[in-house]
Structure formats: structure tokens, C-alpha cells
Design an enzyme around this catalytic site. Structure first.
Site, PDB file in Angstrom:
ATOM      1  N   GLY A  10       0.804  -1.215   0.000  1.00  0.00           N
ATOM      2  CA  GLY A  10       0.000   0.000   0.000  1.00  0.00           C
ATOM      3  C   GLY A  10       0.831   1.255   0.000  1.00  0.00           C
ATOM      4  O   GLY A  10       1.677   1.457   0.864  1.00  0.00           O
ATOM      5  N   GLY A  12      -0.583   4.472  -0.085  1.00  0.00           N
ATOM      6  CA  GLY A  12      -1.480   5.594   0.153  1.00  0.00           C
ATOM      7  C   GLY A  12      -0.809   6.630   1.031  1.00  0.00           C
ATOM      8  O   GLY A  12       0.413   6.807   0.988  1.00  0.00           O
ATOM      9  N   GLU A 128       2.395  -0.122  16.552  1.00  0.00           N
ATOM     10  CA  GLU A 128       2.397   1.201  17.198  1.00  0.00           C
ATOM     11  C   GLU A 128       1.523   2.195  16.455  1.00  0.00           C
ATOM     12  O   GLU A 128       0.813   3.006  17.063  1.00  0.00           O
ATOM     13  CB  GLU A 128       3.846   1.716  17.281  1.00  0.00           C
ATOM     14  CG  GLU A 128       4.016   3.029  18.003  1.00  0.00           C
ATOM     15  CD  GLU A 128       3.624   2.944  19.483  1.00  0.00           C
ATOM     16  OE1 GLU A 128       2.503   3.383  19.777  1.00  0.00           O
ATOM     17  OE2 GLU A 128       4.408   2.455  20.314  1.00  0.00           O
ATOM     18  N   LYS A 204      -9.360   1.566  18.684  1.00  0.00           N
ATOM     19  CA  LYS A 204      -8.106   1.910  19.367  1.00  0.00           C
ATOM     20  C   LYS A 204      -8.172   1.618  20.862  1.00  0.00           C
ATOM     21  O   LYS A 204      -7.223   1.092  21.446  1.00  0.00           O
ATOM     22  CB  LYS A 204      -7.773   3.386  19.116  1.00  0.00           C
ATOM     23  CG  LYS A 204      -7.429   3.669  17.644  1.00  0.00           C
ATOM     24  CD  LYS A 204      -7.400   5.173  17.373  1.00  0.00           C
ATOM     25  CE  LYS A 204      -7.062   5.472  15.915  1.00  0.00           C
ATOM     26  NZ  LYS A 204      -7.360   6.886  15.565  1.00  0.00           N
TER      27      LYS A 204
END
Lengths: 435, 435
Positions: A10, A12, A128, A204
Site C-alpha cells: 500500500g 497511500g 504502534e 483503538k
């Protein structure tokens, strides 16, 4: 120097950030790590982006193929979501590749399966960047606070929501108006549901809850309430009562069990957490030995998130080879790369200054002081004459613009030599701390 | 389970804290580490303290002997100072023992010598507790921000000074008076020079500067200016201008070289750093990729400092044996020690509540609402009737004391069933976040 090869899935926002960090800070990272980290293979359907960001890497069309390549030591998964990303991560683990991911949804929903497989295949999985972007809060929870029983975590962990709440409070605008503004500024997606209804924050806090209390991840147990129904009147009333409203992810160990929830929350305005504004994130942890600690920084964005991804890469690289040169160095950089420094003398530092001058209260004093400052190139940002004191003296407080300390000291000497100035001038440095 | 043996030098404030952490949280730490950490030998002239805190450990009178014992894997140096502590640390390193220390003075003044010897003997030296007590900021600088070029650090890293400045500002007291109060409270030593003249902060910013920029430690290059000459008028004038005065340790990489200095500093009052009060510490880091991050917590004290010492012990234990079970576990705890959790339903969580009720503006409404809340055991902390709206309606805002959410929901249902209440009641949770 040994080279560690990365397979990047990826390109992006975050993927291009990772490429940029490794390109721009590769030498600094090698000074710390004693290893070179390079992207050897990349998978993205946009060939021109691959050519732009990873000109040296092999472009691989099929991610399942990439994760099995011999020239890939660590797979960085930045596809996001739980479709292809999940399949590819599981395949990479089965192929013995270590994983770095920023994919909170994947871990909050399928973390247990992923970690079990990773344990079986003896590979590391670092994440992380999945929580609070560039803030090293996973590291704090897993390592820095390892001596503690963690009691609770409360975090502002969705920048979009925090931006909207900050604007609603500061401008008194409605949710709808601010959301439209946030979309214009690129702080909110065209479909903002994921951010404003608490799903992102829920992923999260679910991950942090598991880390804090030693439980499996369980997103299904997380209560979600977003900010879309929040009336700006309630923000105003809360403020009148001494509170701010923040969208918090909260997890807490109680006698009844673990609380896991995301909702708008009133917190006292004196709290640091209440003063975290705009798109910034912060996580407050209560633990039995250390008490309260707080971690603050950018929770999203290309380079801050990439900072966390690359820190994870560095951690894995240190453990891939167990030789002593590969430990965290005493002074953060490899001993052979610790460089003698040139320290700047105080005369040469650049700062702004607060000056307080006590002078006879007579015509022309201000002009004299201003002239003597100007002669040394010191320009004035603000000058306030304070109330006249006894003995017909006045106190003058001056804030200067940025200048070299030597210039200010020369000006002070000149001003102090004036007959109308009868006491030493008070100098206190003033810092914006930017950069 | 493998046992790691600790030799503890000094049972003062921090040493007894380390013993307490290992005693009270030993099982939780073993769940994370997969190893047992025990104090096998201790050196302190006070035998009764040793018996109290380390009943199972061998009391060794001579520290030079302790650091050479076969039953010591890691030496924890908590003597402080640069006399015996330095000799003992060097001897421990020569004996192949890993070191954990909280001794900022030792590292700021003799770090280069210690790290060189440690490199030669292939031992680890960890020193998280030497800077900002329990805040894992060394870990952030060495590991969490490893992808960045660090640009500057500014820290409130001396609790005594920050307590004094906070009191001077809040009470308008003089430096002298607050110092006397701080001494009475135990926040300042009988001889406070080391804290208030910036030496302690200087040691800490010197260590962080080396870690940030990859240079040797150089305390001699640090400019020191304390707070003893600070006039409370300047604090007042600064506040009028929108600034707070803090004793900051600052280090910054500039084109001229590295700035390294400690002095009272004006910073804008909107900064988080400006709102760090009392004995608390905070470190702000500017770095090129992640931008600004900030780390906040207790900078001193027995248990917070011990939290950092024990985290260092855990880090070293992980690296002593390179087997895979000894890596940082995926979810912070050993997979076999990840425990299923009982999650608390929202009905059962305990919180305070903000309620907004829209009701007809007629006699008895407030009484009805209060009665219905009381019937469910919900007590009122504050109740404000806001300006009357159109249609002869009023808005009533209520803050409740802590209660179970189920009770509040029952009360809301009862209130909403009153004829005078014509709209759904707004509920927002309110958290003090303590524990």
C-alpha cells in the site's frame, strides 16, 4: 552494513510517508540501528506512485506473492480494512515474515487470531501506528509501564472528532457546519461515520484495553457513542460549569469487570486532556505505581503515522539478529556514530526576551530605551509601562522579537549606563519552542 | 519459570520503592515478562531496612563485593552521586553485570566513560529513571522516535522548581516563602541548591541532548540559571501578557551547533507545557516526521521512579536470553497469561452525569425532577435553570454525583413520562478519570 528488506503493502497516505521517512532519514536511522532498512518490494495498483516513492523496489502486483518473496524480511501492511489485508497478513505470517501494521480495525476485530498464528510461526507483529498515530503509546503500555498494574486509560484518539468538538466550542458552531468545514479541510472523510460515531476510537481503545489488562482483544464488548447528536448548547453549558466535552475512549478495571466504552465526556477544564485541541491526540494512563502519565502528539497524518511504522521496523530489526551491536545503543546512536558536537555559546543563542527596567519616571525615558534597543538590532514586540512606584520611578516591561542574546546584553549594558536607570535590568528568556 | 537475580545498591526512597514494586506487582510483571525478578542481594548500611524490604535477600556490606557475586545478574545502582556510585558501577561492568541506574549526575558527568567500558564488556546500561522519574521518555527518545531527526527538546524536569513556580504564581508569594513551604512539605531539600539553581535539570537535559542528537554527554556545555533570583512581579507581569514562567531544560540543534541550557522561560499560557503544575514533569519533543509530542507524569517520588527502574529491569531481562518467549509479547502479557475478561455492561458502569431537561416553565417542575432523581438514588451536585425559552419552556441542566448508569436511566425514564417534559433528556457522561 547489514540490510533489512521491507515488503510494503500500500502506497497511500501512510505508505508514501513510510517511503519518505526511509528516504529522508535513512542515514539517521542507520546511525541508530547499525543496519540499513530498504524497501525491496512494493504492492500498489498505481505504478506511477511506486515509481515515484520506491524507485529501487520491485513492483509486485499480487500481495500474496509479495509476502512470500525471499527478499522480504518484514511485511508492512498499510492496505487497511479486514478484507485483503487480513488474508495477506495471515499468509505473510505463515511464510515466516514479521509484520508491521497500522490497521486498528484488523487488530481490534481479528487480533486474537493473528497473534495466535504469529506465535505459532514465531514472528513478531508490531502495531504502534494503529493507535494514536505517531505517539509511542503502545510502547509505553507494553514496555515503559511494565512495572505497573494499569488501572485505567482515557484517550482522545480520534482527531476528526476532536477537531469538530474544538471548533464547536471555540466558534459556537453546530455539528453540521463544522463537519462540512472539516470535510473541506480534509480532516473528515466524505463518509465520516467511522470517525464521528466512535468506531475508530473504539478500535483503538479496544487494543489498548487488551494491552493494559492482559485480556484478548474484544471489540464486540466496546460501547460506542459518537458526537453526531451533540448539541452546541451542551458544550456551552458544560463550559459555564467548568467542563469541556471530549470524545473519549475509556477503559478501566473495576471490581465488576472491565469497562470499555467510547462516548462524549465532560472533563474538568483544568485537565491537560481538556486542553488537547484540534486534530491532536492524547492518551492518559492511570497506573498503580507511576500514577498518572500522559502521552500527546499527532494522531494521524502521513509522516506522524509513518514515524510509528518505522519505529516498529527498527524494533524488529534489532531482534532479528541477536548480536550485541543490535541492542538499543546506550546513547540511542551506535557508539561509532556518536559524533562530537559543537555547542552554541549563550551569546549566540537566538531567543525572544522579557526585560523589566526600573527607571526614573521622566519624559524621554521610553524613547531612550527604545533607541538603545534599536541600535543593537533588538526590535520590540510589546512595551508596557507599569504603575509608577515610590520615588518617582516606573517599571517598564518589554517583550522583544527574536534576536541573538549578545545583542540584548549589549543593549542592556547601554540602558543600564543611563543615569535614569537605577537598578539592574531583569532578563528572562521567552520561547515559542517551535522546531 | 526462570529467575533473574538483582543486586540492589541502596535502600533509600527509590530503593525501597523498587523492593515494593517487585513485591506487590511481581506476579503482574511475571505475566508480562515470563520470568521472575527477585532481589538476591542488597547493600545498605541500615540492616533493619534491608530486613523490612528485602527479607529474602542476602545483605552484603561491601558494594564492591555485591557487584561481583555470582547470584547477581543485574546491578541496580541507587546510591546516587559520583563517589562510591561511580567506582561500584565501573566494577560491576568489569564483572560483566548489566546496570540499571537512576543516577543522572553520574551519567551526565561520567556517562561517556561508563558507556565505553560497558561496550567493551558487552553489558547493558539502562537509565530511564534518571530523567523525569516515571515518565518513559528515554524509551521514547531512543526507540519510539527512532524514525525522526529530533530538532529540539524542552522539559519541565525538576519538580521542586516547578512546585515553587506554581505556588508563586497561584498565591503571589515570594520565592523565599514558597521555598520554606516546599521544604516543610518535603518537596525541597534542606539545601535546595541542586534543584533550584538548575543543576538537576541540567543533568537531565544533558542526557536527553546526547540521546537526541547522537553526541557524547557534555554537562560542561550546559548553561545553568535557576529560579532563586526570580521576582514574583515578573511572574505577574508575564501572566498579564499571556505567558507563564517555567524552569525549562532546553536543547536544540541549530545551524550554529547544539544549544544546551536551563533557565526560567516565558512560554505562551495556551501551551500544554505551561499548564504542567506542582511537582509534575513534562517533556516536549519536536522531531521532523512526527512533529510535536509531549510526555507527562510524576518526575520524582519513590514509586514513580521505581516504576522506571523496574521497566529497565524488564527490558534487560528480555535481552538476557534471546529465546522467542522473551520478546515483548504481542498483547503485552505472555500468551499463556492472557486472561478472558468480564466486561461491564453500560447499565452497571459508575459515572457522574450531565443531564439537560427541557420542561414547561411552571411551579414545581424542579421539585418533581429532584424527587424522581432521588427516588433512584441519584444525588445532585449542581442544578442550573437556564434562561426561559420560547413557548414558556425552560432548560434545566443537572450535574449528578457518581452513580450507576442504570439508576440514571430509570430516573430519566420517569422524568420523561411527566407531562411537563416534552423532549428527550440529553445525557452526557462526566469523568474525573482518577484511577
Amino acid at each position: 552494513m547489514q540490510t533489512i528488506n521491507i515488503g510494503l503493502l500500500g502506497l497511500g497516505t501512510v505508505g508514501s510517508g513510510v517511503a519518505q521517512v526511509l528516504r529522508d532519514n535513512g542515514a539517521e536511522i542507520a546511525r541508530r540501528l547499525g543496519r540499513e532498512v530498504r524497501i525491496s518490494a512494493v504492492c500498489d495498483s498505481r505504478a506511477e506512485r511506486a515509481a515515484q516513492w520506491c524507485p529501487q523496489a520491485t513492483l509486485v502486483a499480487n500481495p500474496m506473492e509479495l509476502v512470500q518473496r525471499d527478499d522480504v524480511d518484514i511485511v508492512v501492511e498499510l492496505f487497511g480494512g479486514t478484507g485483503v489485508a487480513k488474508d495477506v497478513v495471515l499468509k505473510a505470517i505463515e511464510s515466516g515474515k514479521h509484520i508491521v501494521t497500522a490497521n486498528k480495525k484488523l487488530l481490534a476485530e481479528y487480533g486474537n487470531e493473528i497473534f495466535a498464528l504469529a506465535g505459532k510461526h514465531n514472528v513478531m507483529v508490531q502495531f504502534e501506528a494503529s493507535v494514536a498515530g505517531g505517539i509511542p503509546v503502545i510502547k509505553a503500555l507494553r514496555e515503559g509501564l511494565a512495572a505497573n498494574k494499569i488501572q485505567s486509560i482515557a484517550g482522545i484518539i480520534n482527531g476528526t472528532s476532536n477537531f469538530i468538538l474544538t471548533e464547536m466550542r471555540e466558534k459556537g458552531s453546530t455539528f453540521k457546519d463544522v463537519l462540512a468545514e472539516a470535510q473541506k479541510l480534509g480532516y473528515a472523510e466524505a463518509d465520516p461515520t467511522f470517525d464521528i460515531e466512535g468506531h475508530d476510537a473504539g478500535h483503538k481503545i479496544t487494543i489498548m484495553s487488551a494491552l493494559a489488562f492482559g485480556t484478548p482483544v474484544n471489540f464486540g464488548a466496546c460501547y460506542l457513542e459518537g458526537i453526531s447528536q451533540l448539541d452546541s448548547r451542551d458544550i456551552k453549558y458544560a463550559e459555564e460549569l467548568g467542563y469541556r466535552i471530549k470524545l473519549l475512549g475509556i477503559t478501566r478495571k473495576t471490581e465488576k469487570g472491565i469497562e470499555l466504552r467510547v462516548h462524549p465526556t465532560l472533563i474538568p477544564e483544568s485537565y491537560l486532556l481538556a486542553n488537547v485541541n484540534g486534530v491532536m491526540n492524547a492518551v492518559r494512563v492511570n497506573a498503580d505505581m507511576v500514577g498518572e502519565t500522559l502521552y500527546y502528539g499527532a494522531g494521524a497524518g502521513s509522516l506522524p503515522t509513518a514515524s510509528a511504522v518505522v519505529a516498529d521496523l527498527v524494533d524488529i530489526c534489532r531482534l532479528i539478529s541477536a548480536d550485541r551491536e543490535n541492542r538499543v545503543p546506550y546513547l540511542a546512536f551506535q557508539p561509532s556514530d556518536v559524533q562530537q558536537a559543537n555547542f552554541v555559546s549563550m551569546d549566540e543563542i537566538s531567543s525572544s526576551y522579557y526585560l523589566r527596567v526600573r527607571a526614573d519616571d521622566q519624559a524621554g525615558v521610553l524613547g531612550t530605551i527604545a533607541t538603545l534597543l534599536a541600535r543593537e538590532g533588538v526590535s520590540i514586540e510589546a512595551l508596557i509601562q507599569k504603575a509608577v512606584l515610590d520615588n518617582h520611578q516606573a517599571e517598564i516591561v518589554i517583550l522583544t522579537h527574536h534576536t541573538i542574546e549578545k545583542n540584548v546584553k549589549n543593549a542592556i549594558e547601554a540602558i543600564e549606563s543611563q543615569e535614569c536607570v537605577r537598578e539592574p535590568i531583569i532578563l528572562i528568556r521567552m520561547e515559542s519552542l517551535n522546531g
